[in-house]
Design a protein around this motif. Structure first.
Motif, PDB file in Angstrom:
ATOM      1  N   PHE A  10       9.210   7.676  -1.980  1.00 19.53           N
ATOM      2  CA  PHE A  10       9.809   7.669  -0.664  1.00 19.53           C
ATOM      3  C   PHE A  10       9.047   8.677   0.189  1.00 19.53           C
ATOM      4  O   PHE A  10       8.873   9.993   0.025  1.00 19.53           O
ATOM      5  N   LEU A  11       8.173   7.970   1.062  1.00 19.69           N
ATOM      6  CA  LEU A  11       7.044   8.826   1.886  1.00 19.69           C
ATOM      7  C   LEU A  11       7.476   9.335   3.095  1.00 19.69           C
ATOM      8  O   LEU A  11       7.871   8.352   3.904  1.00 19.69           O
ATOM      9  N   LEU A  12       7.571  10.614   3.292  1.00 18.96           N
ATOM     10  CA  LEU A  12       7.976  11.091   4.673  1.00 18.96           C
ATOM     11  C   LEU A  12       6.681  11.405   5.306  1.00 18.96           C
ATOM     12  O   LEU A  12       5.886  12.102   4.899  1.00 18.96           O
ATOM     13  N   GLN A  13       6.618  10.674   6.531  1.00 15.74           N
ATOM     14  CA  GLN A  13       5.414  10.754   7.459  1.00 15.74           C
ATOM     15  C   GLN A  13       5.741  10.444   8.768  1.00 15.74           C
ATOM     16  O   GLN A  13       6.892   9.953   9.222  1.00 15.74           O
ATOM     17  N   PRO A  14       4.620  10.864   9.715  1.00 16.15           N
ATOM     18  CA  PRO A  14       5.026  10.717  10.975  1.00 16.15           C
ATOM     19  C   PRO A  14       5.093   9.425  11.491  1.00 16.15           C
ATOM     20  O   PRO A  14       4.705   8.477  11.202  1.00 16.15           O
ATOM     21  N   HIS A  59       0.907  -1.056  -0.062  1.00 18.88           N
ATOM     22  CA  HIS A  59       0.040  -0.001   0.005  1.00 18.88           C
ATOM     23  C   HIS A  59       0.801   1.318   0.111  1.00 18.88           C
ATOM     24  O   HIS A  59       1.923   1.324   0.529  1.00 18.88           O
ATOM     25  N   PRO A  60       0.579   2.511  -0.576  1.00 19.04           N
ATOM     26  CA  PRO A  60       1.122   3.523  -0.829  1.00 19.04           C
ATOM     27  C   PRO A  60       1.736   4.250   0.607  1.00 19.04           C
ATOM     28  O   PRO A  60       2.848   4.860   0.524  1.00 19.04           O
ATOM     29  N   PHE A  61       0.981   4.059   1.630  1.00 23.07           N
ATOM     30  CA  PHE A  61       1.475   4.376   2.850  1.00 23.07           C
ATOM     31  C   PHE A  61       2.280   3.425   3.638  1.00 23.07           C
ATOM     32  O   PHE A  61       2.465   3.812   5.048  1.00 23.07           O
ATOM     33  N   GLU A  62       2.412   2.351   3.128  1.00 26.83           N
ATOM     34  CA  GLU A  62       3.290   1.277   4.004  1.00 26.83           C
ATOM     35  C   GLU A  62       4.775   1.249   3.338  1.00 26.83           C
ATOM     36  O   GLU A  62       4.761   2.097   2.612  1.00 26.83           O
ATOM     37  N   GLY A  63       5.525   0.370   4.280  1.00 23.60           N
ATOM     38  CA  GLY A  63       6.820   0.412   3.460  1.00 23.60           C
ATOM     39  C   GLY A  63       7.370  -1.089   3.159  1.00 23.60           C
ATOM     40  O   GLY A  63       7.366  -1.941   4.317  1.00 23.60           O
ATOM     41  N   LEU A  64       7.836  -1.497   2.086  1.00 32.92           N
ATOM     42  CA  LEU A  64       8.572  -2.634   1.961  1.00 32.92           C
ATOM     43  C   LEU A  64       9.716  -2.317   2.829  1.00 32.92           C
ATOM     44  O   LEU A  64      10.404  -3.296   3.571  1.00 32.92           O
ATOM     45  N   VAL A  65      10.214  -1.239   2.636  1.00 30.75           N
ATOM     46  CA  VAL A  65      11.561  -0.803   3.618  1.00 30.75           C
ATOM     47  C   VAL A  65      11.171   0.534   4.277  1.00 30.75           C
ATOM     48  O   VAL A  65      10.165   1.483   3.943  1.00 30.75           O
ATOM     49  N   VAL A 123       2.182   2.775  11.457  1.00 28.55           N
ATOM     50  CA  VAL A 123       2.997   2.605  10.220  1.00 28.55           C
ATOM     51  C   VAL A 123       3.536   1.248  10.136  1.00 28.55           C
ATOM     52  O   VAL A 123       4.173   0.856  10.812  1.00 28.55           O
ATOM     53  N   LYS A 124       3.079   0.623   8.939  1.00 26.25           N
ATOM     54  CA  LYS A 124       3.510  -0.704   8.504  1.00 26.25           C
ATOM     55  C   LYS A 124       4.743  -0.811   7.825  1.00 26.25           C
ATOM     56  O   LYS A 124       4.817  -0.160   6.613  1.00 26.25           O
ATOM     57  N   VAL A 125       5.794  -1.227   8.374  1.00 18.71           N
ATOM     58  CA  VAL A 125       6.969  -1.412   7.708  1.00 18.71           C
ATOM     59  C   VAL A 125       7.688  -2.932   7.787  1.00 18.71           C
ATOM     60  O   VAL A 125       7.564  -3.691   8.784  1.00 18.71           O
ATOM     61  N   TRP A 126       8.013  -3.501   6.588  1.00 14.21           N
ATOM     62  CA  TRP A 126       8.325  -4.967   6.438  1.00 14.21           C
ATOM     63  C   TRP A 126       9.646  -5.113   6.866  1.00 14.21           C
ATOM     64  O   TRP A 126      10.231  -6.115   7.364  1.00 14.21           O
ATOM     65  N   ASP A 152      10.856  12.228  15.094  1.00 11.37           N
ATOM     66  CA  ASP A 152       9.395  11.939  15.122  1.00 11.37           C
ATOM     67  C   ASP A 152       9.084  11.559  13.704  1.00 11.37           C
ATOM     68  O   ASP A 152       7.605  11.584  13.597  1.00 11.37           O
ATOM     69  N   MET A 153       9.814  11.459  12.720  1.00  6.48           N
ATOM     70  CA  MET A 153       9.216  11.089  11.386  1.00  6.48           C
ATOM     71  C   MET A 153       9.862   9.854  10.821  1.00  6.48           C
ATOM     72  O   MET A 153      10.935   9.612  11.487  1.00  6.48           O
ATOM     73  N   CYS A 154       9.392   9.510   9.873  1.00  5.65           N
ATOM     74  CA  CYS A 154      10.088   8.288   8.954  1.00  5.65           C
ATOM     75  C   CYS A 154       9.842   8.544   7.713  1.00  5.65           C
ATOM     76  O   CYS A 154       9.227   9.023   6.972  1.00  5.65           O
ATOM     77  N   VAL A 155      10.686   7.510   6.787  1.00  6.07           N
ATOM     78  CA  VAL A 155      10.689   7.427   5.340  1.00  6.07           C
ATOM     79  C   VAL A 155      10.232   5.916   5.111  1.00  6.07           C
ATOM     80  O   VAL A 155      11.107   5.206   5.414  1.00  6.07           O
ATOM     81  N   THR A 156       9.286   5.823   4.405  1.00  5.98           N
ATOM     82  CA  THR A 156       9.093   4.664   3.859  1.00  5.98           C
ATOM     83  C   THR A 156       8.601   4.603   2.579  1.00  5.98           C
ATOM     84  O   THR A 156       8.483   5.433   1.853  1.00  5.98           O
ATOM     85  N   SER A 157       8.994   3.273   1.860  1.00  7.84           N
ATOM     86  CA  SER A 157       8.870   3.187   0.376  1.00  7.84           C
ATOM     87  C   SER A 157       8.076   1.865  -0.026  1.00  7.84           C
ATOM     88  O   SER A 157       8.384   0.720   0.592  1.00  7.84           O
ATOM     89  N   PRO A 158       6.767   1.866  -0.527  1.00  4.51           N
ATOM     90  CA  PRO A 158       6.163   0.798  -0.920  1.00  4.51           C
ATOM     91  C   PRO A 158       6.500  -0.063  -2.115  1.00  4.51           C
ATOM     92  O   PRO A 158       6.246  -1.226  -2.403  1.00  4.51           O
ATOM     93  N   ASN A 159       7.540   0.493  -2.941  1.00  6.70           N
ATOM     94  CA  ASN A 159       7.955  -0.055  -4.197  1.00  6.70           C
ATOM     95  C   ASN A 159       9.461  -0.018  -4.456  1.00  6.70           C
ATOM     96  O   ASN A 159       9.902   0.042  -5.689  1.00  6.70           O
TER      97      ASN A 159
END
Length: 241
Positions: free
Chosen positions: A226-230, A3-9, A235-238, A17-24
């Motif tokens: 690469f989504l910068l989000q709180p 999902h766009p708001f989740e992260g493979l990484v 937040v789901k990250v694999w 207090d933020m993180c960067v996730t990428s779904p693809n």
């Protein structure tokens, strides 16, 4: 692809207090911190702000920068080694015909390769068919600047740092025009389609985003995001990298 708001990484990347996730994508690049002044380094590049080689925050009207081919991609290899070369003082030589001492130019073989790459970049733009003139206007501006840079590189002797900076800008513009080519030929038709291309991820730089709509759009058309989000427990990250 998730999902766009989740992260493979995912990574905190130095944020509290933020993180960067990428779904693809399978990696997280360093976030390019906003600066009032862009610094040019000894290789002529702009460090983490070097948009031709490093993902940047997505800018309205500049999606093509996210579409610049990666160095290890098939499209990237087609551009030639000269556009990817890390420029060093050894790539410069004194011009003994110059009126002032200490002036020179990029060495002849490398200069020829960069000029060939520039010509190829301009030809690719000319070969793009079926696009309204307004969509090609920015490309024509890039062509004008690229021609000026090539002329300056070939004709005007300069100090080693200036010569390398000019040659690096030739590289930068060639790569940006390659991104424009990918955007107009591949990404724009995907954007205008209703189909889902999320499983057909392109070998391009991608972009940082800080809001959901752009993240969803990039994922749908197959551009690395690469989504910068709180940072939160929701937040789901694999995989944390």
């Amino acid at each position: 692809v998730t999902h766009p708001f989740e992260g493979l990484v995912g990574s905190q990347d130095g944020f509290a207090d933020m993180c960067v996730t990428s779904p693809n994508a399978t990696w997280i690049p360093q976030y390019p911190v906003e600066r009032n002044i862009i610094q040019t380094y000894s290789d002529g590049r702009w460090g983490e702000r070097e948009y031709s080689r490093w993902p940047q925050l997505l800018t309205l009207g500049m999606w093509h920068k996210a579409c610049i081919p990666r160095v290890d991609s098939e499209e990237g290899r087609k551009l030639g080694a000269a556009v990817w070369r890390t420029l060093r003082p050894g790539d410069w030589e004194v011009d003994r015909r110059a009126a002032m001492p200490g002036l020179g130019k990029i060495r002849g073989q490398l200069m020829d390769a960069l000029e060939d790459a520039a010509q190829a970049a301009m030809m690719r733009l000319d070969m793009i068919a079926g696009q309204p003139a307004r969509r090609l206007e920015y490309g024509r501006q890039l062509v004008l600047i690229l021609r000026q840079c090539v002329d300056r590189m070939r004709l005007l002797p300069a100090t080693v740092d200036i010569s390398i900076a000019v040659a690096a800008h030739v590289q930068r513009l060639c790569l940006e025009m390659a991104g424009l080519d990918v955007y107009l030929r591949v990404v724009l038709p995907r954007l205008e389609s209703t189909l889902d291309y999320s499983t057909h991820v392109l070998e391009v730089l991608g972009a940082f985003v800080n809001e959901g709509t752009s993240a969803s759009s990039l994922v749908r058309v197959g551009v690395p995001v690469f989504l910068l989000q709180p940072l939160s427990r929701d937040v789901k990250v694999w995989q944390v990298v």
